[in-house]
Design a protein around this motif. Structure first.
Motif, PDB file in Angstrom:
ATOM      1  N   ASN A 173      45.819  63.107  69.179  1.00 20.21           N
ATOM      2  CA  ASN A 173      45.572  63.340  70.779  1.00 20.21           C
ATOM      3  C   ASN A 173      44.251  63.006  71.251  1.00 20.21           C
ATOM      4  OD1 ASN A 173      43.803  65.147  70.108  1.00 20.21           O
ATOM      5  ND2 ASN A 173      45.200  67.060  70.885  1.00 20.21           N
ATOM      6  N   TYR A 174      44.010  62.725  72.589  1.00 21.43           N
ATOM      7  CA  TYR A 174      42.814  62.435  73.063  1.00 21.43           C
ATOM      8  C   TYR A 174      41.464  62.777  72.347  1.00 21.43           C
ATOM      9  CZ  TYR A 174      39.056  61.709  76.128  1.00 21.43           C
ATOM     10  OH  TYR A 174      37.785  61.669  76.621  1.00 21.43           O
ATOM     11  N   GLU A 226      36.776  60.733  66.888  1.00 17.91           N
ATOM     12  CA  GLU A 226      36.981  59.692  65.758  1.00 17.91           C
ATOM     13  C   GLU A 226      35.996  58.282  66.372  1.00 17.91           C
ATOM     14  OE1 GLU A 226      40.768  58.703  64.698  1.00 17.91           O
ATOM     15  OE2 GLU A 226      41.216  60.836  63.701  1.00 17.91           O
ATOM     16  N   LEU A 227      36.110  58.024  67.698  1.00 13.97           N
ATOM     17  CA  LEU A 227      35.583  57.049  68.451  1.00 13.97           C
ATOM     18  C   LEU A 227      34.071  57.234  68.212  1.00 13.97           C
ATOM     19  CD1 LEU A 227      36.163  54.498  70.071  1.00 13.97           C
ATOM     20  CD2 LEU A 227      35.829  55.711  72.031  1.00 13.97           C
ATOM     21  N   THR A 228      33.455  58.394  68.352  1.00 15.41           N
ATOM     22  CA  THR A 228      32.046  58.577  68.107  1.00 15.41           C
ATOM     23  C   THR A 228      31.634  58.396  66.617  1.00 15.41           C
ATOM     24  OG1 THR A 228      32.158  60.514  69.751  1.00 15.41           O
ATOM     25  CG2 THR A 228      30.298  60.257  68.276  1.00 15.41           C
ATOM     26  N   ASP A 229      32.318  58.911  65.570  1.00 19.77           N
ATOM     27  CA  ASP A 229      32.050  58.216  64.443  1.00 19.77           C
ATOM     28  C   ASP A 229      32.430  56.887  64.034  1.00 19.77           C
ATOM     29  OD1 ASP A 229      31.709  61.042  64.043  1.00 19.77           O
ATOM     30  OD2 ASP A 229      34.004  61.462  63.257  1.00 19.77           O
ATOM     31  N   GLN A 263      36.207  56.084  76.642  1.00 25.11           N
ATOM     32  CA  GLN A 263      36.881  57.216  76.623  1.00 25.11           C
ATOM     33  C   GLN A 263      37.940  57.112  77.796  1.00 25.11           C
ATOM     34  OE1 GLN A 263      33.658  59.955  77.570  1.00 25.11           O
ATOM     35  NE2 GLN A 263      32.924  60.008  75.675  1.00 25.11           N
ATOM     36  N   GLN A 264      37.840  56.482  78.865  1.00 23.60           N
ATOM     37  CA  GLN A 264      38.762  55.981  79.960  1.00 23.60           C
ATOM     38  C   GLN A 264      39.870  55.609  79.277  1.00 23.60           C
ATOM     39  OE1 GLN A 264      37.930  58.680  82.263  1.00 23.60           O
ATOM     40  NE2 GLN A 264      38.824  57.279  83.422  1.00 23.60           N
ATOM     41  N   THR A 265      39.727  54.449  78.231  1.00 27.27           N
ATOM     42  CA  THR A 265      40.964  53.982  77.931  1.00 27.27           C
ATOM     43  C   THR A 265      41.656  54.740  77.109  1.00 27.27           C
ATOM     44  OG1 THR A 265      39.293  51.603  77.710  1.00 27.27           O
ATOM     45  CG2 THR A 265      41.289  51.932  76.179  1.00 27.27           C
ATOM     46  N   LEU A 266      41.110  55.499  76.265  1.00 30.86           N
ATOM     47  CA  LEU A 266      41.878  56.907  75.460  1.00 30.86           C
ATOM     48  C   LEU A 266      42.462  57.482  76.736  1.00 30.86           C
ATOM     49  CD1 LEU A 266      39.315  57.464  72.728  1.00 30.86           C
ATOM     50  CD2 LEU A 266      41.451  56.191  72.696  1.00 30.86           C
ATOM     51  N   ARG A 267      41.882  57.914  77.732  1.00 29.14           N
ATOM     52  CA  ARG A 267      42.529  58.726  78.547  1.00 29.14           C
ATOM     53  C   ARG A 267      43.590  58.097  79.007  1.00 29.14           C
ATOM     54  NH1 ARG A 267      40.236  63.673  79.411  1.00 29.14           N
ATOM     55  NH2 ARG A 267      37.904  63.782  79.425  1.00 29.14           N
ATOM     56  N   ASP A 300      46.455  58.166  76.629  1.00 29.85           N
ATOM     57  CA  ASP A 300      47.064  59.428  76.611  1.00 29.85           C
ATOM     58  C   ASP A 300      47.921  59.780  77.845  1.00 29.85           C
ATOM     59  OD1 ASP A 300      47.013  61.983  74.846  1.00 29.85           O
ATOM     60  OD2 ASP A 300      45.957  62.873  76.622  1.00 29.85           O
ATOM     61  N   ARG A 301      47.331  59.397  79.102  1.00 31.99           N
ATOM     62  CA  ARG A 301      48.340  59.534  80.208  1.00 31.99           C
ATOM     63  C   ARG A 301      49.762  58.873  79.940  1.00 31.99           C
ATOM     64  NH1 ARG A 301      45.718  57.093  83.857  1.00 31.99           N
ATOM     65  NH2 ARG A 301      43.848  58.518  83.515  1.00 31.99           N
ATOM     66  N   ALA A 302      49.715  57.499  79.521  1.00 34.64           N
ATOM     67  CA  ALA A 302      50.967  56.863  79.293  1.00 34.64           C
ATOM     68  C   ALA A 302      51.755  57.444  78.378  1.00 34.64           C
ATOM     69  CB  ALA A 302      50.417  55.403  78.643  1.00 34.64           C
ATOM     70  N   TRP A 303      51.089  58.160  77.130  1.00 32.56           N
ATOM     71  CA  TRP A 303      52.038  58.930  76.024  1.00 32.56           C
ATOM     72  C   TRP A 303      52.620  59.994  76.617  1.00 32.56           C
ATOM     73  CZ3 TRP A 303      52.954  57.134  71.288  1.00 32.56           C
ATOM     74  CH2 TRP A 303      53.384  58.117  70.412  1.00 32.56           C
ATOM     75  N   ASP A 304      51.897  60.858  77.545  1.00 33.23           N
ATOM     76  CA  ASP A 304      52.772  62.017  78.049  1.00 33.23           C
ATOM     77  C   ASP A 304      53.603  61.473  79.138  1.00 33.23           C
ATOM     78  OD1 ASP A 304      50.909  63.541  76.813  1.00 33.23           O
ATOM     79  OD2 ASP A 304      49.397  63.738  78.554  1.00 33.23           O
TER      80      ASP A 304
END
Length: 195
Positions: free
Chosen positions: A68-69, A75-78, A95-99, A102-106
């Motif tokens: 999930n997000y 993982e992005l930080t690592d 982070q906004q790209t991942l958000r 996540d919104r598209a997935w939901d």
């Protein structure tokens, strides 16, 4: 709370255009990698017992949690230690790209929308700065993180009392634009209840 969006045309320098294009490329890579992680996780859970793919099968352990997000942001930080090109982009943009993913997935699961798509060069055309620094606006320029002062055409003034909350940089066929999200702290009355 009253929210409006105003769009203005940017006039970036060639160096700023290179940074914008590089940011779009990195955001596209993050989107595609994260979407592939989610698809692989789902595919590893639905493979039939009596058959497997003729090409290949990607197996993830049964106790691996869904990516999930929050897991993907960690993982992005690592990943920034391993892939230095991720450091060239502002962390909140990634982070906004991942958000957004996540919104598209939901929305796919809850509202019956289509499956999120992988992005090519022409499908991912914008990225968001969720926070801007202090006093980011002048009459001739807008200050964006990692880009500095970018010249723009102030085609209409920003209304009195509104605060700039976020900026979305958009690439269009006619050039680069910025969509500013403006907020005013005011009570908006609800419409009357029809009977």
């Amino acid at each position: 709370m009253l929210t409006m969006t105003y769009e203005y045309k940017l006039q970036p320098t060639p160096e700023q255009i290179d940074i914008i294009e590089q940011t779009l490329d990195v955001c596209r890579s993050v989107w595609n990698f994260s979407l592939r992680q989610r698809k692989d996780w789902c595919a590893s859970r639905k493979s039939p017992v009596n058959a497997c793919s003729l090409n290949c099968e990607y197996i993830i352990s049964a106790d691996a949690p869904f990516p999930n997000y929050h897991r993907q942001a960690k993982e992005l930080t690592d990943a920034k230690k391993q892939y230095p090109q991720l450091k060239t982009v502002h962390s909140q943009v990634l982070q906004q790209t991942l958000r957004t993913l996540d919104r598209a997935w939901d929305d796919m699961r809850a509202r019956g929308f289509g499956f999120p798509r992988f992005k090519n060069k022409y499908r991912l055309r914008s990225f968001v700065f969720p926070q801007l620094g202090k006093d980011p606006i002048r009459n001739d320029a807008l200050k964006l993180p990692k880009l500095g002062w970018v010249k723009w055409r102030l085609s209409r003034p920003i209304p009195e009392g509104f605060q700039v909350k976020q900026a979305r940089v958009v690439r269009k066929a006619s050039g680069y634009f910025v969509a500013l999200s403006l907020q005013l702290d005011v009570d908006v009355p609800l419409p009357p209840n029809p009977r």
